[in-house]
Design a protein around this motif. Structure first.
Motif, short mmCIF file in Angstrom:
data_model
loop_
_atom_site.label_atom_id
_atom_site.label_comp_id
_atom_site.label_asym_id
_atom_site.label_seq_id
_atom_site.Cartn_x
_atom_site.Cartn_y
_atom_site.Cartn_z
N ASN A 88 0.81 -1.22 0.00
CA ASN A 88 0.00 0.00 0.00
C ASN A 88 0.84 1.27 0.00
O ASN A 88 0.35 2.34 -0.38
CB ASN A 88 -0.95 0.02 1.20
N ASP A 89 2.09 1.18 0.43
CA ASP A 89 2.94 2.37 0.52
C ASP A 89 3.16 3.02 -0.84
O ASP A 89 3.38 4.23 -0.93
CB ASP A 89 4.29 2.02 1.14
N TRP A 90 3.12 2.22 -1.90
CA TRP A 90 3.34 2.75 -3.25
C TRP A 90 2.04 2.88 -4.04
O TRP A 90 2.07 3.06 -5.26
CB TRP A 90 4.31 1.86 -4.03
N GLN A 91 0.90 2.80 -3.37
CA GLN A 91 -0.39 2.81 -4.08
C GLN A 91 -0.56 4.07 -4.93
O GLN A 91 -0.94 4.00 -6.10
CB GLN A 91 -1.55 2.70 -3.09
N TYR A 92 -0.29 5.23 -4.35
CA TYR A 92 -0.48 6.48 -5.08
C TYR A 92 0.41 6.52 -6.32
O TYR A 92 -0.04 6.80 -7.44
CB TYR A 92 -0.18 7.68 -4.18
N ALA A 93 1.70 6.24 -6.15
CA ALA A 93 2.64 6.30 -7.27
C ALA A 93 2.30 5.27 -8.34
O ALA A 93 2.38 5.56 -9.54
CB ALA A 93 4.07 6.10 -6.77
N ALA A 94 1.93 4.06 -7.92
CA ALA A 94 1.58 3.02 -8.89
C ALA A 94 0.41 3.45 -9.75
O ALA A 94 0.42 3.31 -10.98
CB ALA A 94 1.25 1.71 -8.15
N ASN A 95 -0.62 3.99 -9.11
CA ASN A 95 -1.79 4.44 -9.86
C ASN A 95 -1.45 5.58 -10.82
O ASN A 95 -1.92 5.62 -11.96
CB ASN A 95 -2.89 4.89 -8.90
N GLU A 96 -0.62 6.52 -10.37
CA GLU A 96 -0.26 7.65 -11.22
C GLU A 96 0.57 7.20 -12.42
O GLU A 96 0.39 7.69 -13.54
CB GLU A 96 0.51 8.71 -10.41
N PHE A 97 1.48 6.28 -12.21
CA PHE A 97 2.28 5.77 -13.32
C PHE A 97 1.39 5.15 -14.38
O PHE A 97 1.54 5.41 -15.59
CB PHE A 97 3.30 4.74 -12.82
N VAL A 98 0.46 4.31 -13.95
CA VAL A 98 -0.39 3.61 -14.90
C VAL A 98 -1.39 4.55 -15.57
O VAL A 98 -1.68 4.41 -16.77
CB VAL A 98 -1.10 2.44 -14.20
N LYS A 99 -1.89 5.53 -14.83
CA LYS A 99 -2.80 6.52 -15.43
C LYS A 99 -2.11 7.31 -16.54
O LYS A 99 -2.68 7.56 -17.59
CB LYS A 99 -3.30 7.50 -14.36
N GLN A 100 -0.87 7.71 -16.28
CA GLN A 100 -0.17 8.60 -17.20
C GLN A 100 0.60 7.86 -18.30
O GLN A 100 0.86 8.43 -19.36
CB GLN A 100 0.78 9.51 -16.42
N LEU A 101 0.94 6.59 -18.06
CA LEU A 101 1.69 5.81 -19.04
C LEU A 101 0.99 4.47 -19.29
O LEU A 101 1.62 3.41 -19.17
CB LEU A 101 3.13 5.59 -18.57
N PRO A 102 -0.29 4.49 -19.64
CA PRO A 102 -1.06 3.24 -19.71
C PRO A 102 -0.56 2.26 -20.76
O PRO A 102 -0.67 1.05 -20.58
CB PRO A 102 -2.48 3.72 -20.05
N ASP A 103 0.00 2.77 -21.85
CA ASP A 103 0.48 1.87 -22.92
C ASP A 103 1.88 1.36 -22.67
O ASP A 103 2.35 0.46 -23.39
CB ASP A 103 0.47 2.60 -24.26
N ASP A 104 2.55 1.94 -21.70
CA ASP A 104 3.99 1.70 -21.58
C ASP A 104 4.41 0.84 -20.40
O ASP A 104 5.40 0.10 -20.51
CB ASP A 104 4.71 3.04 -21.49
N VAL A 105 3.74 0.93 -19.26
CA VAL A 105 4.23 0.23 -18.08
C VAL A 105 3.15 -0.61 -17.41
O VAL A 105 1.96 -0.28 -17.44
CB VAL A 105 4.80 1.21 -17.02
N ILE A 106 3.63 -1.68 -16.82
CA ILE A 106 2.84 -2.42 -15.85
C ILE A 106 3.63 -2.36 -14.55
O ILE A 106 4.85 -2.54 -14.55
CB ILE A 106 2.57 -3.88 -16.28
#
Length: 352
Positions: free
Chosen positions: A51-69
């Motif tokens: 849960n500590d990385w929940q915010y960052a994980a969501n932001e990465f995927v929102k902004q780079l949806p085609d690029d990262v998992i």
């Protein structure tokens, strides 16, 4: 983040799924015709959780949806973070291997780690490092378990340990208190405490963190770091009461920069950035300052300077919550997102 098991759809088309062997995968339903080929492994710090990385994980995927998992590591959660950097590194390496085996479409890998998680990630990549196939090609690069290594990013990580003077600002810089802490820290943080305070030498020829600044035995700590295209150290500048500024930025005291308040509206807490070029071992020795210094700490600085680093200094000293800078820089909770600009800086400068 994911519930107990299975996958759940979140706001904005995000999906999170608990993987069979632990950890949480986060990706977007908004991807185009192909699955993301770039795996970003997020590693939490001591006594932490996915849960500590929940915010960052969501932001990465929102902004780079085609690029990262994104995979938020789970194998070392909570009190398991007290078992030692090496044990945690072994677990993380096994976890990453499992993720890779389940996703054959992956071709690239990056790491984003907070606090002691940065040391765990450094150990894990040494385990996962693969030499170039051709020993005759001087330009051939090693891989991380067959994947192209791209970004290695640490946030408030005690790269030089916690033993040196003022490396743990909470101890107020009193030498006597720091010496006492080094003797009793294992009562609280067990083997991990010994590793951080460099008091584990009885277990081997030298402290683990010293071993981790060179290729040591069958663990290629420096070669693995060198495989990454980018190595970035985010550090709290003189406002982190848990991890000192120089240990998290891999600098000597004399190298700490002078900075002014940020004038950047987009990244108000970023106060200094610099690029530290790779320096060969002999030249590093020549750069040793002519003053008193901790010899063991100097060996670690010298070793880690054998690869290049981007160094980003962050300050929350004007914040009402500056006492919690160690957590703010990671943005553990979406509803307390004062450090969101730091996460945005990481995303904006993330190499794909």
């Amino acid at each position: 983040m994911a519930a107990a098991s299975g996958s759940v759809e979140e706001e904005g088309g995000l999906r999170a799924e608990e993987s069979p062997s632990g950890g949480v995968d986060v990706w977007s339903d908004a991807v185009s015709s192909h699955a993301p080929e770039h795996l970003l492994v997020m590693v939490h710090g001591i006594l932490g959780s996915t849960n500590d990385w929940q915010y960052a994980a969501n932001e990465f995927v929102k902004q780079l949806p085609d690029d990262v998992i994104v995979h938020c590591s789970e194998k070392n959660m909570n009190t398991l973070t007290l078992d030692g950097v090496d044990v945690m590194g072994e677990r993380l390496a096994d976890e990453v291997l499992d993720v890779i085996s389940r996703k054959p479409e992956l071709s690239k890998i990056s790491f984003l780690a907070h606090s002691v998680g940065g040391l765990v990630a450094r150990y894990a990549i040494a385990k996962l490092y693969r030499h170039p196939n051709s020993t005759f090609d001087s330009k051939a690069e090693g891989t991380i378990c067959g994947l192209e290594a791209v970004n290695f990013i640490t946030v408030a990580t005690p790269h030089l340990g916690s033993r040196g003077n003022k490396q743990v600002p909470l101890l107020f810089g009193f030498i006597t208190i720091e010496k006492v802490a080094s003797r009793v820290i294992h009562w609280i943080f067990r083997r991990t405490g010994r590793h951080l305070f460099l008091t584990d030498s009885a277990e081997g020829e030298q402290p683990l963190l010293q071993c981790m600044v060179e290729d040591y035995g069958d663990l290629y700590f420096i070669s693995a770091l060198r495989a990454f295209k980018r190595r970035v150290a985010y550090a709290n500048a003189d406002c982190d009461y848990i991890v000192g500024w120089r240990t998290s930025s891999i600098r000597r005291n004399t190298e700490l920069p002078k900075w002014e308040e940020s004038l950047c509206e987009k990244y108000p807490h970023i106060v200094h950035e610099e690029y530290s070029e790779e320096i060969d071992h002999e030249k590093c020795q020549d750069l040793v300052p002519d003053c008193d210094f901790d010899l063991l700490e100097e060996k670690m600085v010298t070793g880690l300077r054998r690869v290049s680093w981007e160094k980003v200094d962050v300050s929350f000293h004007a914040s009402m919550r500056s006492f919690a800078a160690h957590s703010i820089i990671q943005v553990k909770y979406a509803f307390v997102n004062e450090g969101a600009d730091v996460i945005q800086h990481i995303i904006d400068h993330f190499q794909l």
